[in-house]
Design a protein around this motif. Structure first.
Motif, PDB file in Angstrom:
ATOM      1  N   ARG A   5     -27.491 -23.549 -34.217  1.00 11.46           N
ATOM      2  CA  ARG A   5     -26.424 -23.861 -35.170  1.00 11.46           C
ATOM      3  C   ARG A   5     -25.735 -22.600 -35.673  1.00 11.46           C
ATOM      4  O   ARG A   5     -24.510 -22.565 -35.804  1.00 11.46           O
ATOM      5  N   GLN A   6     -26.519 -21.577 -35.939  1.00 14.65           N
ATOM      6  CA  GLN A   6     -25.946 -20.341 -36.467  1.00 14.65           C
ATOM      7  C   GLN A   6     -25.042 -19.656 -35.449  1.00 14.65           C
ATOM      8  O   GLN A   6     -23.924 -19.241 -35.772  1.00 14.65           O
ATOM      9  N   TYR A   7     -25.491 -19.543 -34.194  1.00 14.68           N
ATOM     10  CA  TYR A   7     -24.614 -18.874 -33.241  1.00 14.68           C
ATOM     11  C   TYR A   7     -23.464 -19.772 -32.793  1.00 14.68           C
ATOM     12  O   TYR A   7     -22.405 -19.285 -32.398  1.00 14.68           O
ATOM     13  N   GLN A   8     -23.635 -21.096 -32.878  1.00 17.88           N
ATOM     14  CA  GLN A   8     -22.485 -21.971 -32.634  1.00 17.88           C
ATOM     15  C   GLN A   8     -21.397 -21.725 -33.683  1.00 17.88           C
ATOM     16  O   GLN A   8     -20.209 -21.668 -33.355  1.00 17.88           O
ATOM     17  N   SER A   9     -21.799 -21.595 -34.926  1.00 19.35           N
ATOM     18  CA  SER A   9     -20.836 -21.329 -35.995  1.00 19.35           C
ATOM     19  C   SER A   9     -20.149 -19.991 -35.783  1.00 19.35           C
ATOM     20  O   SER A   9     -18.931 -19.859 -35.938  1.00 19.35           O
ATOM     21  N   ASN A  10     -20.930 -18.976 -35.400  1.00 15.07           N
ATOM     22  CA  ASN A  10     -20.343 -17.661 -35.118  1.00 15.07           C
ATOM     23  C   ASN A  10     -19.314 -17.752 -33.993  1.00 15.07           C
ATOM     24  O   ASN A  10     -18.208 -17.215 -34.086  1.00 15.07           O
ATOM     25  N   LEU A  11     -19.695 -18.421 -32.918  1.00 14.43           N
ATOM     26  CA  LEU A  11     -18.808 -18.547 -31.757  1.00 14.43           C
ATOM     27  C   LEU A  11     -17.572 -19.378 -32.076  1.00 14.43           C
ATOM     28  O   LEU A  11     -16.507 -19.184 -31.482  1.00 14.43           O
ATOM     29  N   LYS A  12     -17.701 -20.295 -33.003  1.00 11.87           N
ATOM     30  CA  LYS A  12     -16.577 -21.158 -33.384  1.00 11.87           C
ATOM     31  C   LYS A  12     -15.569 -20.405 -34.254  1.00 11.87           C
ATOM     32  O   LYS A  12     -14.354 -20.558 -34.084  1.00 11.87           O
ATOM     33  N   HIS A  13     -16.071 -19.587 -35.161  1.00 11.39           N
ATOM     34  CA  HIS A  13     -15.195 -18.945 -36.145  1.00 11.39           C
ATOM     35  C   HIS A  13     -14.863 -17.495 -35.829  1.00 11.39           C
ATOM     36  O   HIS A  13     -14.069 -16.884 -36.545  1.00 11.39           O
ATOM     37  N   TYR A  14     -15.447 -16.942 -34.762  1.00  6.79           N
ATOM     38  CA  TYR A  14     -15.112 -15.586 -34.332  1.00  6.79           C
ATOM     39  C   TYR A  14     -14.384 -15.685 -32.992  1.00  6.79           C
ATOM     40  O   TYR A  14     -14.992 -15.976 -31.966  1.00  6.79           O
ATOM     41  N   TYR A  15     -13.082 -15.529 -33.014  1.00 10.26           N
ATOM     42  CA  TYR A  15     -12.221 -15.613 -31.828  1.00 10.26           C
ATOM     43  C   TYR A  15     -12.240 -16.981 -31.151  1.00 10.26           C
ATOM     44  O   TYR A  15     -11.753 -17.126 -30.032  1.00 10.26           O
ATOM     45  N   GLY A  16     -12.821 -17.999 -31.787  1.00 11.07           N
ATOM     46  CA  GLY A  16     -12.758 -19.359 -31.254  1.00 11.07           C
ATOM     47  C   GLY A  16     -13.369 -19.531 -29.884  1.00 11.07           C
ATOM     48  O   GLY A  16     -12.885 -20.333 -29.069  1.00 11.07           O
ATOM     49  N   TYR A  17     -14.453 -18.822 -29.603  1.00  8.79           N
ATOM     50  CA  TYR A  17     -15.106 -18.970 -28.303  1.00  8.79           C
ATOM     51  C   TYR A  17     -15.599 -20.403 -28.097  1.00  8.79           C
ATOM     52  O   TYR A  17     -15.654 -20.896 -26.978  1.00  8.79           O
ATOM     53  N   TYR A  18     -15.981 -21.054 -29.202  1.00  4.14           N
ATOM     54  CA  TYR A  18     -16.566 -22.392 -29.129  1.00  4.14           C
ATOM     55  C   TYR A  18     -15.705 -23.356 -29.942  1.00  4.14           C
ATOM     56  O   TYR A  18     -15.266 -23.029 -31.045  1.00  4.14           O
ATOM     57  N   SER A  19     -15.455 -24.541 -29.384  1.00  6.34           N
ATOM     58  CA  SER A  19     -14.603 -25.500 -30.083  1.00  6.34           C
ATOM     59  C   SER A  19     -15.315 -26.822 -30.386  1.00  6.34           C
ATOM     60  O   SER A  19     -14.720 -27.736 -30.944  1.00  6.34           O
ATOM     61  N   GLY A  20     -16.575 -26.898 -30.030  1.00  4.24           N
ATOM     62  CA  GLY A  20     -17.314 -28.138 -30.242  1.00  4.24           C
ATOM     63  C   GLY A  20     -17.922 -28.243 -31.632  1.00  4.24           C
ATOM     64  O   GLY A  20     -17.661 -27.421 -32.519  1.00  4.24           O
ATOM     65  N   ALA A  21     -18.759 -29.246 -31.798  1.00 10.11           N
ATOM     66  CA  ALA A  21     -19.420 -29.474 -33.088  1.00 10.11           C
ATOM     67  C   ALA A  21     -20.589 -28.504 -33.258  1.00 10.11           C
ATOM     68  O   ALA A  21     -21.275 -28.151 -32.295  1.00 10.11           O
ATOM     69  N   VAL A  22     -20.782 -28.047 -34.493  1.00  4.12           N
ATOM     70  CA  VAL A  22     -21.936 -27.206 -34.805  1.00  4.12           C
ATOM     71  C   VAL A  22     -23.107 -28.158 -35.040  1.00  4.12           C
ATOM     72  O   VAL A  22     -23.410 -28.563 -36.168  1.00  4.12           O
ATOM     73  N   ASP A  23     -23.768 -28.539 -33.946  1.00 10.58           N
ATOM     74  CA  ASP A  23     -24.766 -29.609 -33.990  1.00 10.58           C
ATOM     75  C   ASP A  23     -26.166 -29.176 -33.569  1.00 10.58           C
ATOM     76  O   ASP A  23     -27.098 -29.979 -33.549  1.00 10.58           O
ATOM     77  N   GLY A  24     -26.302 -27.892 -33.209  1.00 12.24           N
ATOM     78  CA  GLY A  24     -27.621 -27.410 -32.810  1.00 12.24           C
ATOM     79  C   GLY A  24     -28.039 -27.833 -31.422  1.00 12.24           C
ATOM     80  O   GLY A  24     -29.200 -27.665 -31.039  1.00 12.24           O
ATOM     81  N   ILE A  25     -27.099 -28.375 -30.649  1.00 15.91           N
ATOM     82  CA  ILE A  25     -27.396 -28.810 -29.280  1.00 15.91           C
ATOM     83  C   ILE A  25     -26.793 -27.811 -28.297  1.00 15.91           C
ATOM     84  O   ILE A  25     -25.587 -27.561 -28.312  1.00 15.91           O
ATOM     85  N   ARG A  26     -27.618 -27.254 -27.445  1.00 15.46           N
ATOM     86  CA  ARG A  26     -27.163 -26.260 -26.479  1.00 15.46           C
ATOM     87  C   ARG A  26     -26.645 -26.968 -25.230  1.00 15.46           C
ATOM     88  O   ARG A  26     -27.306 -27.034 -24.205  1.00 15.46           O
ATOM     89  N   GLY A  27     -25.423 -27.525 -25.366  1.00 11.20           N
ATOM     90  CA  GLY A  27     -24.815 -28.235 -24.256  1.00 11.20           C
ATOM     91  C   GLY A  27     -23.914 -27.344 -23.425  1.00 11.20           C
ATOM     92  O   GLY A  27     -23.881 -26.117 -23.598  1.00 11.20           O
ATOM     93  N   ALA A  28     -23.139 -27.963 -22.530  1.00  9.87           N
ATOM     94  CA  ALA A  28     -22.280 -27.212 -21.611  1.00  9.87           C
ATOM     95  C   ALA A  28     -21.239 -26.382 -22.365  1.00  9.87           C
ATOM     96  O   ALA A  28     -20.942 -25.244 -21.979  1.00  9.87           O
TER      97      ALA A  28
END
Length: 241
Positions: A5-28
Motif C-alpha cells: 500500500r505504501q509504495y503504491q501510494s508513492n508510485l501513484k503520487h510521484y510522477y503518476g507511475y501508478y494509476s490503480g487503487a491503493v489496495d495492497g494487491i500486487r497486480g499487473a
C-alpha cells in the motif's frame, strides 16, 4: 521495507507511475508501475520491489518531502498529498495530488519562463551553481559569462535531476563566440545565449538507450531541442530551450 500500500501510494503520487487503487494487491498494474520507476531510476527493471528499489524509492520521496517542508519519512501519505495539492493550487496547476513534471519544476525552481533570477541558491536552482555553466575558453576570450543562463533550462535540468535521482554534470554550458567556433559549434548555437547545456547523468548516459531516454524526457519537460548519439557527442546529451 515499504508495504505494498505504501509504495503504491508513492508510485501513484510521484510522477503518476501508478494509476490503480491503493489496495495492497500486487497486480499487473502495480508490477508495471514498479518497472517504470525502476527504469527511470537506474534500478534493474524486474518488477520486484526489493531492497534496491525500496532504497531508491524512499530516497526520492524524502527529497520530495523536503521540498514540500513535510515530515521526511519516505511515504506519501495524507500530509504529503495535501502539500502537493497546496503547491499546485498556489501555482495554478491541476490540483490532482500527483507530483509530476510541472509540479516538480515549480518545487525545483519556481518560474518556467526564460532567463532571469528566481528562488533557490542561484537562478532558481537548488543544485546547480553559476560556475558549472562557465565558458570553457579559460578566460582567453571572455570573462566566462557571455550571457545569462535561461531559468527554463535550469528548471528542466532540476526536473531531470529529481526524476533520475542522480547528480548531473554540465560538460558544456555557456560559450562565447570564439570558443563556440573553436569547438565546432554552429554560428547561432544556443550555448552562446545561455539556452543550452550538454549534460552527463551517471548510470544513465553510459548507454545509447539511456541517452535516448534522457532526450525523450527533456522534450516532455519542455525542451525546444535535444539530441544525443551523434558523431562527436560521446556519452552526453544536448538540451536547449
Amino acid at each position: 521495507m515499504l508495504t505494498i500500500r505504501q509504495y503504491q501510494s508513492n508510485l501513484k503520487h510521484y510522477y503518476g507511475y501508478y494509476s490503480g487503487a491503493v489496495d495492497g494487491i500486487r497486480g499487473a498494474g502495480t508490477i508495471a508501475a514498479i518497472k517504470a520507476f525502476q527504469r527511470g531510476h537506474s534500478v534493474y527493471a524486474d518488477g520486484i520491489y526489493g531492497v534496491n528499489t525500496n532504497a531508491k524509492m524512499v530516497s526520492v520521496i524524502k527529497s520530495l518531502q523536503g521540498k514540500l517542508s513535510v515530515t521526511r519519512d519516505g511515504i506519501i501519505g495524507n500530509n504529503t498529498i495535501a502539500a502537493i495539492k497546496a503547491t499546485q493550487k498556489k501555482y495554478g496547476l491541476t490540483v490532482d495530488g500527483i507530483a509530476g513534471t510541472k509540479t516538480m519544476a515549480k518545487l525545483n525552481g519556481g518560474s518556467s519562463g526564460s532567463s532571469g533570477s528566481g528562488s533557490g541558491t542561484w537562478n532558481g536552482s537548488s543544485h546547480f551553481s553559476k560556475t558549472e555553466f562557465k565558458c570553457k575558453c579559460g578566460g582567453r576570450y571572455c570573462n566566462g559569462y557571455p550571457a545569462t543562463v535561461s531559468t527554463k533550462l535550469i528548471n528542466i535540468l532540476e526536473s531531470l535531476r529529481a526524476y533520475y535521482g542522480k547528480p548531473i554534470t554540465i560538460t558544456s554550458g555557456l560559450r562565447c563566440a570564439r570558443h563556440n567556433a573553436n569547438v565546432g559549434g554552429v554560428s547561432n548555437s544556443a550555448h552562446k545565449y545561455g539556452r543550452a547545456a550538454d549534460i552527463y547523468i551517471p548510470g544513465i548516459c553510459s548507454t545509447a538507450a539511456g541517452r535516448r531516454q534522457v532526450v525523450s524526457k527533456a522534450y516532455s519537460l519542455g525542451a525546444a531541442y535535444s539530441y544525443a548519439n551523434t558523431k562527436g557527442m560521446g556519452n552526453v546529451v544536448h538540451i536547449n530551450v
